[in-house]
Design a protein around this motif. Structure first.
Motif, PDB file in Angstrom:
ATOM      1  N   TYR A 141     -13.372   5.427   3.715  1.00 33.85           N
ATOM      2  CA  TYR A 141     -13.800   4.942   2.399  1.00 33.85           C
ATOM      3  C   TYR A 141     -14.794   3.798   2.556  1.00 33.85           C
ATOM      4  CZ  TYR A 141     -13.646   2.849  -2.221  1.00 33.85           C
ATOM      5  OH  TYR A 141     -13.999   2.316  -3.441  1.00 33.85           O
ATOM      6  N   ARG A 142     -14.499   2.879   3.466  1.00 38.12           N
ATOM      7  CA  ARG A 142     -15.423   1.761   3.695  1.00 38.12           C
ATOM      8  C   ARG A 142     -16.772   2.251   4.212  1.00 38.12           C
ATOM      9  NH1 ARG A 142     -11.212  -2.564   6.391  1.00 38.12           N
ATOM     10  NH2 ARG A 142     -10.236  -3.202   4.430  1.00 38.12           N
ATOM     11  N   ARG A 146      -9.090   4.338  -2.000  1.00 38.37           N
ATOM     12  CA  ARG A 146      -9.261   2.992  -2.570  1.00 38.37           C
ATOM     13  C   ARG A 146      -8.029   2.129  -2.314  1.00 38.37           C
ATOM     14  NH1 ARG A 146     -10.729   3.868  -8.599  1.00 38.37           N
ATOM     15  NH2 ARG A 146     -10.406   1.614  -8.647  1.00 38.37           N
ATOM     16  N   ARG A 158       0.835  -1.209   0.000  1.00 38.09           N
ATOM     17  CA  ARG A 158       0.000   0.000   0.000  1.00 38.09           C
ATOM     18  C   ARG A 158       0.867   1.256   0.000  1.00 38.09           C
ATOM     19  NH1 ARG A 158      -2.650  -3.385   3.525  1.00 38.09           N
ATOM     20  NH2 ARG A 158      -4.607  -4.185   2.704  1.00 38.09           N
ATOM     21  N   THR A 167      -5.952   2.397   0.281  1.00 41.28           N
ATOM     22  CA  THR A 167      -5.918   1.989   1.688  1.00 41.28           C
ATOM     23  C   THR A 167      -6.974   0.930   2.000  1.00 41.28           C
ATOM     24  OG1 THR A 167      -7.321   3.846   2.337  1.00 41.28           O
ATOM     25  CG2 THR A 167      -4.944   4.157   2.489  1.00 41.28           C
ATOM     26  N   ALA A 168      -8.056   0.890   1.203  1.00 39.03           N
ATOM     27  CA  ALA A 168      -9.092  -0.123   1.423  1.00 39.03           C
ATOM     28  C   ALA A 168      -8.834  -1.403   0.628  1.00 39.03           C
ATOM     29  CB  ALA A 168     -10.455   0.451   1.040  1.00 39.03           C
ATOM     30  N   ARG A 208      -8.851   4.430   4.866  1.00 43.72           N
ATOM     31  CA  ARG A 208      -9.492   3.166   4.520  1.00 43.72           C
ATOM     32  C   ARG A 208     -10.853   3.042   5.202  1.00 43.72           C
ATOM     33  NH1 ARG A 208      -6.601  -1.331   7.275  1.00 43.72           N
ATOM     34  NH2 ARG A 208      -7.870  -0.495   8.952  1.00 43.72           N
ATOM     35  N   ARG A 237      -3.434   6.181   6.788  1.00 42.31           N
ATOM     36  CA  ARG A 237      -3.966   5.254   5.780  1.00 42.31           C
ATOM     37  C   ARG A 237      -5.140   4.467   6.337  1.00 42.31           C
ATOM     38  NH1 ARG A 237       1.347   4.409   5.060  1.00 42.31           N
ATOM     39  NH2 ARG A 237       1.291   2.392   6.086  1.00 42.31           N
ATOM     40  N   ARG A 238      -5.038   4.051   7.578  1.00 38.85           N
ATOM     41  CA  ARG A 238      -6.145   3.313   8.183  1.00 38.85           C
ATOM     42  C   ARG A 238      -7.385   4.183   8.308  1.00 38.85           C
ATOM     43  NH1 ARG A 238      -2.636   0.017  12.682  1.00 38.85           N
ATOM     44  NH2 ARG A 238      -1.889  -1.572  11.236  1.00 38.85           N
TER      45      ARG A 238
END
Length: 178
Positions: A169-170, A43, A16, A45-46, A166, A162-163
């Protein structure tokens, strides 16, 4: 059997990071704007598999993410080395003057403390000897004597960011799926 890894293989945090770095280069080159960078980085990070990363970079030229476990014949070429600070040397690579200073600094601190204590503080200026020697030793090693000082903190901050991307985004995708 093919040398190209399967797109269903799961990716690591290092993959990533490589993808985010490549995406940043595309934004710097003007191939994508800041909004598209934000969408694609979320996207990334997910993403869970290599196929998902490939899809994110499908319309972009090199650089693409690199995978640490890809055989050398398939891996992207290494970028040219850029001049920068040299890696710190380990104690077994120190020059003789560096070894001498590393050995003498603790001894001068001990000697200065003993002298000051033994003479009831009358020799307090002696403390400047180990201080000066310590400063001199620091100038010999520079600021990069501890290779993990800033890099580890920056890595942890980047990973947490990043988390967060992610997760947001989720959450956004879940809201669209309802």
């Amino acid at each position: 059997m093919t040398d190209v890894p399967s797109p269903q293989l799961r990716i690591s945090d290092q993959n990533r990071e490589s993808a985010l770095s490549a995406l940043g280069e595309h934004m710097t080159a003007g191939r994508i704007d800041i909004d598209e960078y934000g969408e694609r980085s979320a996207r990334i990070t997910a993403a869970k598999t290599r196929g998902e990363l490939v899809a994110i970079f499908a319309d972009l030229p090199a650089p693409h993410p690199r995978y640490e476990d890809v055989p050398q014949a398939v891996a992207a070429p290494e970028p040219a080395a850029t001049p920068g600070p040299a890696r710190p040397r380990t104690p077994d690579q120190w020059s003789p003057p560096q070894r001498f200073v590393a050995a003498i600094v603790p001894l001068t601190w001990i000697a200065a403390i003993v002298l000051i204590a033994a003479v009831s503080g009358a020799l307090w200026p002696v403390i400047f000897v180990p201080i000066g020697l310590t400063v001199f030793g620091k100038s010999m090693w520079g600021h990069d004597w501890n290779p993990n000082h800033d890099h580890r903190d920056r890595h942890l901050r980047d990973r947490e960011r990043r988390r967060e991307l992610r997760d947001s985004y989720r959450d956004h995708r879940r809201g669209l799926d309802r």
